[in-house]
Structures are given as C-alpha cells and as structure tokens.
Design an enzyme around this catalytic site. Structure first.
Site, PDB file in Angstrom:
ATOM      1  N   ARG A 231       0.851  -1.178   0.000  1.00 51.70           N
ATOM      2  CA  ARG A 231       0.000   0.000   0.000  1.00 51.70           C
ATOM      3  C   ARG A 231       0.891   1.233   0.000  1.00 51.70           C
ATOM      4  O   ARG A 231       1.951   1.253   0.624  1.00 51.70           O
ATOM      5  CB  ARG A 231      -0.922   0.030   1.231  1.00 51.70           C
ATOM      6  CG  ARG A 231      -2.128  -0.896   1.141  1.00 51.70           C
ATOM      7  CD  ARG A 231      -3.107  -0.436   0.074  1.00 51.70           C
ATOM      8  NE  ARG A 231      -4.336  -1.227   0.049  1.00 51.70           N
ATOM      9  CZ  ARG A 231      -4.518  -2.288  -0.715  1.00 51.70           C
ATOM     10  NH1 ARG A 231      -3.532  -2.716  -1.491  1.00 51.70           N
ATOM     11  NH2 ARG A 231      -5.679  -2.928  -0.709  1.00 51.70           N
ATOM     12  N   GLU A 260      -3.889   7.938  -5.132  1.00 48.94           N
ATOM     13  CA  GLU A 260      -4.087   7.314  -6.446  1.00 48.94           C
ATOM     14  C   GLU A 260      -5.331   7.870  -7.117  1.00 48.94           C
ATOM     15  O   GLU A 260      -6.357   8.039  -6.453  1.00 48.94           O
ATOM     16  CB  GLU A 260      -4.193   5.785  -6.291  1.00 48.94           C
ATOM     17  CG  GLU A 260      -2.911   5.181  -5.751  1.00 48.94           C
ATOM     18  CD  GLU A 260      -2.987   3.665  -5.534  1.00 48.94           C
ATOM     19  OE1 GLU A 260      -4.070   3.071  -5.778  1.00 48.94           O
ATOM     20  OE2 GLU A 260      -1.976   3.078  -5.124  1.00 48.94           O
ATOM     21  N   HIS A 279      -1.327   0.395  -9.950  1.00 53.21           N
ATOM     22  CA  HIS A 279      -2.029  -0.464  -8.995  1.00 53.21           C
ATOM     23  C   HIS A 279      -2.711  -1.631  -9.714  1.00 53.21           C
ATOM     24  O   HIS A 279      -3.884  -1.949  -9.476  1.00 53.21           O
ATOM     25  CB  HIS A 279      -3.058   0.331  -8.192  1.00 53.21           C
ATOM     26  CG  HIS A 279      -3.387  -0.307  -6.866  1.00 53.21           C
ATOM     27  ND1 HIS A 279      -3.718   0.418  -5.749  1.00 53.21           N
ATOM     28  CD2 HIS A 279      -3.411  -1.608  -6.476  1.00 53.21           C
ATOM     29  CE1 HIS A 279      -3.953  -0.402  -4.732  1.00 53.21           C
ATOM     30  NE2 HIS A 279      -3.770  -1.650  -5.155  1.00 53.21           N
TER      31      HIS A 279
END
Length: 320
Positions: A231, A260, A279
């Site tokens: 993360r 993000e 991601h």
C-alpha cells in the site's frame, strides 16, 4: 417465509454463479456490478460478497441483516472496520488470490530495473541504440521480503529459482518455507543493510503507516532497489522521492502510491530509475474464479455448517 439472501456486487460467469447456487439452492442470489441492481437488495442481505465505496450506507442501517461480508480484494484498510466490528459482522478478505500475478509483477519490476528493460523501451521509442551501462544480474543476490503471507511466500519460492538468499520479515518471526532467515518488524535495521532488493507486501495498518521513510532508505545499500506492491501509505513518498533523487538507493518499482491516481506533478513519473504500474499488480484473468472457488464457496460451506466463515477471517484488533 422470506428467503435468505446473498448479494454479489460483481458480474460472474454463469459457471461460477451456478457453483454458488448449488450451495444455497433455497436462497435468493443476486449478482451484478451495477449499483442500480444491488443497492436495494443489500439492505436485507445476510451475506454480501464484494465491497463497493458507499455500500455501508445501504447495508449497515438500523434494519440491516448483514452477518458476513466477503471482500473481493486482499486489503481491507479502506473499509469501515469499526462499524463492522461493532455489529459483530464477520469479514473475510480475498487474500491469497493475488499470489501468482503479484509475485510475477514483483519479479517483472525487479528484472526490469536490473536488466534496464524500462530504459531500453524508452530508447526504442526514440530509436536510440545505446548500452545504457547495463551490467547487473539478479542471480545469487539477497532479497528482503516485508510480509510473508501468500504473496511473500510465492515471491520467496520464485527467488530460490534465481539462487537468491531470502530474508523475511513478519510480526511473529515464525520460520517459513523458502525463507533463509526470518526477522520481526522491529528488526528492519538488521535486514535492510543486507538486501539488494527490498520488497514490500505488507497490509496497511496503524503499525505499518509510513514504516519506510528516510531512516530506512539510509539503511539500505546505495545499489539496492525498492519494490512496493503493498500500500502506498506504508511509505513516506516524499522521502522516497528524495532518496531516489540523491542516490541513497538505486531505484524503485512502484505499483501503489499515497494518493491514487498518482498526481501528474509527481517527480516519480520522470525518474529514469523508477518503474510505475497503476495499482495493477494483482490483475489476472483468473481473479473471479479464484475468489469464488478458493475462498467464497469454502467460506459459504463453513458459514452454513458452523455459522462462521474460516478462510481469511479478519481480526479487527489487528486490522487484517
């Protein structure tokens, strides 16, 4: 008598849907990723599979019938854990589904940086024939894996195919297959100076918040590469940027970020020693199948017989 209800907030292939139906033939089963389909249905659902942003306003009301929530992701840090815990709702994650695709991404990033594939791709686009001072190889190097869960274990297994020395970090310090030496989180200062590659596969919790900052990057070799698929909040991103700019570490492969999508203003975009993926490390053609067959269905069987799912049951006190 009203039927018990399971709502899946994703579209499933007919074969997978039929497998679930076979376990609960007398239940009402709704499966759709469209909010218009599930938003009313979740209000009295006993089981929900798949978390969506804002879902809590529909399923955690005063008349909620929710007993168990199965996520479609490994991470649960974005969920209303306190609300779920207060209502004694069982929460299970999709941890383990990602071990193959994410471990592949980890090595893609490691190999890309080591063999300068990202540099050569840029050169190809500019039609430049240049060696780029490429000399490193991954064989016999030392990898430090922060988090020895399903992903970390698979990464350790692959590392052994390259003859790598594998150092692991986990809270318990318990030994694991393919890991040569295991450490606890408070022993990071002993692990980092040894590593040629530092790989973060940890979940995000209060304890892992900005676990990696300037002090940790200074403990790493100048030649080391930092890989983060855990993360973004585990890393103090501005301090990582500084470490990359100053040559404190050699480079980074990053799939996750503090915010993000990553801001277009971020210096990371233009760094020659950084590879960015959006991601997507866990993306795979087999995602739904693994969630349903390896986690949801076994958990559903346990829930029906024991009253509680058993696979990936989240410990609210730990946050994962």
């Amino acid at each position: 008598m009203k039927k018990r209800k399971l709502v899946i907030t994703h579209n499933l292939e007919l074969d997978l849907l039929n497998q679930v139906k076979a376990i609960i033939p007398d239940w009402e089963l709704i499966a759709s990723k469209e909010k218009e389909v599930w938003q009313e249905e979740v209000k009295d659902a006993e089981i929900i599979a798949g978390w969506k942003k804002g879902l809590d306003e529909y399923c955690l009301g005063s008349k909620s019938n929710l007993k168990w929530l199965q996520t479609w992701s490994a991470g649960v840090d974005s969920m209303p854990l306190e609300k779920l815990a207060a209502r004694n709702i069982s929460l299970t994650s999709a941890n383990g589904v990602h071990s193959y695709p994410i471990s592949e991404t980890i090595f893609a990033l490691m190999l890309g940086l080591t063999r300068k594939i990202h540099t050569y791709v840029k050169n190809q686009q500019a039609q430049i024939w240049h060696h780029a001072n490429m000399k490193l190889e991954i064989h016999k190097k030392t990898i430090g894996i922060m988090g020895i869960g399903a992903i970390g274990s698979e990464t350790a297994k692959i590392a052994k195919a390259f003859g790598m020395k594998v150092l692991g970090v986990r809270n318990s310090g318990k030994p694991a297959e393919f890991v040569d030496e295991m450490y606890t989180t408070d022993q990071l200062h002993l692990v980092l100076p040894q590593c040629d590659y530092v790989v973060v596969t940890l979940p995000y919790t209060k304890e892992t918040h900005q676990l990696f900052g300037a002090a940790q990057f200074k403990q790493m070799k100048h030649s080391a590469f930092f890989i983060n698929i855990g993360r973004g909040q585990i890393v103090a991103e501005d301090q990582l940027v500084h470490a990359l700019q100053e040559g404190t570490i050699a480079g980074a492969g990053l799939d996750v970020f503090e915010t993000e999508p990553l801001s277009t203003d971020s210096p990371l975009w233009k760094m020659d020693n950084v590879i960015i993926t959006p991601h997507t490390a866990g993306s795979t053609e087999h995602y739904n199948q693994r969630v349903v067959e390896n986690i949801l269905i076994p958990n559903l069987k346990d829930y029906l017989s024991e009253g509680t799912p058993s696979i990936n049951l989240v410990d609210y006190s730990k946050g994962y």
